[in-house]
Design a protein around this motif. Structure first.
Motif, PDB file in Angstrom:
ATOM      1  N   GLY A 178       0.781  -1.235   0.000  1.00  0.00           N
ATOM      2  CA  GLY A 178       0.000   0.000   0.000  1.00  0.00           C
ATOM      3  C   GLY A 178       0.808   1.277   0.000  1.00  0.00           C
ATOM      4  N   LEU A 179       2.015   1.237  -0.546  1.00  0.00           N
ATOM      5  CA  LEU A 179       2.828   2.459  -0.615  1.00  0.00           C
ATOM      6  C   LEU A 179       2.142   3.489  -1.503  1.00  0.00           C
TER       7      LEU A 179
ATOM      8  N   ARG B   7      14.566   9.260   4.379  1.00  0.00           N
ATOM      9  CA  ARG B   7      13.546   8.589   3.575  1.00  0.00           C
ATOM     10  C   ARG B   7      12.236   8.584   4.357  1.00  0.00           C
ATOM     11  N   LEU B   8      11.161   8.911   3.672  1.00  0.00           N
ATOM     12  CA  LEU B   8       9.837   8.927   4.282  1.00  0.00           C
ATOM     13  C   LEU B   8       8.866   8.241   3.338  1.00  0.00           C
ATOM     14  N   PHE B   9       8.173   7.224   3.851  1.00  0.00           N
ATOM     15  CA  PHE B   9       7.217   6.469   3.053  1.00  0.00           C
ATOM     16  C   PHE B   9       5.830   6.591   3.696  1.00  0.00           C
ATOM     17  N   LEU B  10       4.827   6.919   2.884  1.00  0.00           N
ATOM     18  CA  LEU B  10       3.450   7.024   3.359  1.00  0.00           C
ATOM     19  C   LEU B  10       2.614   5.923   2.718  1.00  0.00           C
ATOM     20  N   TYR B  11       1.754   5.288   3.520  1.00  0.00           N
ATOM     21  CA  TYR B  11       0.993   4.132   3.064  1.00  0.00           C
ATOM     22  C   TYR B  11      -0.515   4.381   3.137  1.00  0.00           C
ATOM     23  N   GLU B  12      -1.254   3.553   2.407  1.00  0.00           N
ATOM     24  CA  GLU B  12      -2.699   3.708   2.295  1.00  0.00           C
ATOM     25  C   GLU B  12      -3.410   3.633   3.641  1.00  0.00           C
ATOM     26  N   ASP B  13      -2.889   2.832   4.564  1.00  0.00           N
ATOM     27  CA  ASP B  13      -3.555   2.644   5.848  1.00  0.00           C
ATOM     28  C   ASP B  13      -3.271   3.772   6.851  1.00  0.00           C
ATOM     29  N   GLY B  14      -2.608   4.829   6.390  1.00  0.00           N
ATOM     30  CA  GLY B  14      -2.317   5.956   7.269  1.00  0.00           C
ATOM     31  C   GLY B  14      -1.013   5.834   8.035  1.00  0.00           C
TER      32      GLY B  14
ATOM     33  N   SER C  22      -3.088  13.682   8.390  1.00  0.00           N
ATOM     34  CA  SER C  22      -3.904  12.479   8.247  1.00  0.00           C
ATOM     35  C   SER C  22      -3.164  11.208   8.651  1.00  0.00           C
ATOM     36  N   VAL C  23      -1.862  11.296   8.877  1.00  0.00           N
ATOM     37  CA  VAL C  23      -1.080  10.125   9.293  1.00  0.00           C
ATOM     38  C   VAL C  23      -1.579   9.643  10.657  1.00  0.00           C
ATOM     39  N   LYS C  24      -1.793   8.325  10.773  1.00  0.00           N
ATOM     40  CA  LYS C  24      -2.322   7.737  11.999  1.00  0.00           C
ATOM     41  C   LYS C  24      -1.229   7.123  12.868  1.00  0.00           C
ATOM     42  N   THR C  25      -0.298   6.428  12.243  1.00  0.00           N
ATOM     43  CA  THR C  25       0.780   5.786  12.990  1.00  0.00           C
ATOM     44  C   THR C  25       2.108   6.082  12.306  1.00  0.00           C
ATOM     45  N   ILE C  26       3.166   6.076  13.102  1.00  0.00           N
ATOM     46  CA  ILE C  26       4.496   6.386  12.580  1.00  0.00           C
ATOM     47  C   ILE C  26       5.513   5.419  13.171  1.00  0.00           C
TER      48      ILE C  26
END
Length: 210
Positions: free
Chosen positions: A119-120, A145-152, A189-193
């Motif tokens: 989900g990248l 490097r920063l990657f954001l995924y569909e699940d937040g 909108s990011v939920k977890t990191i």
């Protein structure tokens, strides 16, 4: 006289170790900081990894991951660029060249494209941030490097070219905290990191925030 100094993890560490050095380096005098060879090498490794993260160079990065080396390979653009950078920095010798190769291959070999998780959505390289919060603090820096995924979920990865390893977040990892704060500010909108510090000896410190 009021003088506001933007903070970063390295600046806070300098202030903690020596307030006078912090003031002379980052205060009004802004005396130059003569980096040592280790710091220079780390900076050059980051430049190479940033170049290889470009989508148009994915095939080259994948070839390096597969071969596990590039020094001595005929017509390798990465070796040519690295030698040029080391020469310009005045730190070119065989041990330093081999050390740089090891750092670069290690960085490439650990989920370099952020695709181990499904989900990248988007990947950033050297993502900058400059954040001020109601006059209480001002922080700035770069995330390797920063990657954001569909699940937040957001994955932060920081490459380290030193022998030092970080203590757990419970013991006060300022850099991890600042990165998480920056990502939440940039992407509400990011939920977890999760934060990864990748060292050349393959020891990784993974922190998870909800």
């Amino acid at each position: 006289m009021s003088f506001k100094i933007p903070l970063s993890a390295s600046r806070i560490k300098t202030a903690h170790n020596c307030s006078y050095l912090f003031w002379t380096r980052y205060g009004p005098m802004k005396l130059p900081d003569r980096s040592n060879s280790g710091a220079l090498l780390g900076g050059l490794v980051h430049i190479i990894l940033e170049c290889l993260a470009a989508p148009r160079r994915r095939r080259l990065a994948e070839a390096l991951i597969k071969s596990r080396n590039f020094i001595g390979r005929e017509k390798c653009p990465v070796e040519r660029l690295l030698v040029k950078l080391l020469q310009k920095a005045g730190i070119l010798d065989a041990p330093t060249l081999m050390k740089a190769e090891s750092f670069i291959i290690n960085g490439l070999s650990h989920d370099f494209f952020g695709e181990n998780k499904e989900g990248l959505v988007v990947a950033y390289t050297e993502k900058d941030f400059d954040i001020e919060e109601n006059g209480r603090y001002k922080i700035r820096g770069f995330i390797d490097r920063l990657f954001l995924y569909e699940d937040g979920h957001a994955l932060i990865r920081d490459y380290k070219s030193s022998k030092e390893t970080y203590k757990s977040i419970q013991e006060g990892d300022l850099q991890g905290i600042m990165y998480c704060l920056a990502v939440k500010k940039l992407f509400p909108s990011v939920k977890t990191i999760s934060v990864e510090f990748l060292f050349n000896n393959c020891i990784r410190r993974l922190y998870f925030y909800e």
